[in-house]
Design a protein around this motif. Structure first.
Motif, short mmCIF file in Angstrom:
data_model
loop_
_atom_site.label_atom_id
_atom_site.label_comp_id
_atom_site.label_asym_id
_atom_site.label_seq_id
_atom_site.Cartn_x
_atom_site.Cartn_y
_atom_site.Cartn_z
N PRO A 63 -0.68 3.33 67.75
CA PRO A 63 -1.42 2.80 68.91
C PRO A 63 -0.47 2.54 70.08
O PRO A 63 0.71 2.28 69.88
CB PRO A 63 -2.01 1.50 68.40
N ASP A 64 -1.00 2.60 71.29
CA ASP A 64 -0.18 2.36 72.48
C ASP A 64 0.44 0.97 72.48
O ASP A 64 1.53 0.78 73.01
CB ASP A 64 -1.03 2.53 73.75
N ASP A 65 -0.24 0.00 71.86
CA ASP A 65 0.27 -1.37 71.87
C ASP A 65 1.11 -1.68 70.62
O ASP A 65 1.40 -2.84 70.34
CB ASP A 65 -0.88 -2.36 72.00
N PHE A 66 1.52 -0.67 69.87
CA PHE A 66 2.31 -0.89 68.67
C PHE A 66 3.66 -1.50 69.02
O PHE A 66 4.37 -1.02 69.90
CB PHE A 66 2.53 0.43 67.92
N ASP A 67 4.01 -2.58 68.34
CA ASP A 67 5.26 -3.30 68.61
C ASP A 67 6.21 -3.04 67.44
O ASP A 67 6.05 -3.61 66.35
CB ASP A 67 4.97 -4.79 68.77
N GLU A 68 7.21 -2.20 67.67
CA GLU A 68 8.15 -1.84 66.61
C GLU A 68 8.92 -3.05 66.09
O GLU A 68 9.13 -3.19 64.88
CB GLU A 68 9.15 -0.80 67.12
N LYS A 70 8.02 -6.21 66.08
CA LYS A 70 7.13 -7.06 65.29
C LYS A 70 6.90 -6.45 63.91
O LYS A 70 6.95 -7.16 62.90
CB LYS A 70 5.79 -7.23 66.02
#
Length: 82
Positions: A63-68, A70
């Motif tokens: 997803p575009d909002d994926f936080d690596e 986190k």
């Protein structure tokens, strides 16, 4: 602008690619275009990427909002009980 491209591939490869495209909700053209883009685009950190990881480029869509950061932190918390 889109341009038509003719490729010659083994029939079995084409059928597998079509099946994969259908399962992932993408067109065969999208898969090929994505592969070519990823193949030709160079990242600044490309030399730091392990060859096995490089093979995955273009195969995984996040997803575009994926936080690596986190995701990594959550993985370490679970693995090491931090």
């Amino acid at each position: 602008m889109n341009t038509k491209l003719t490729l010659s591939l083994e029939k079995e490869v084409i059928e597998q690619a079509k099946s994969y495209a259908k399962k992932t909700g993408r067109s065969l053209s999208e898969l090929v275009e994505s592969y070519f883009k990823n193949l030709t685009e160079k990242t600044e950190k490309e030399d730091d990427i392990h060859p096995k990881v490089k093979k995955l480029i273009g195969r995984i869509t996040l997803p575009d909002d994926f936080d690596e950061n986190k995701a990594r932190d959550e993985y370490y918390k679970e693995k090491y009980g931090i």
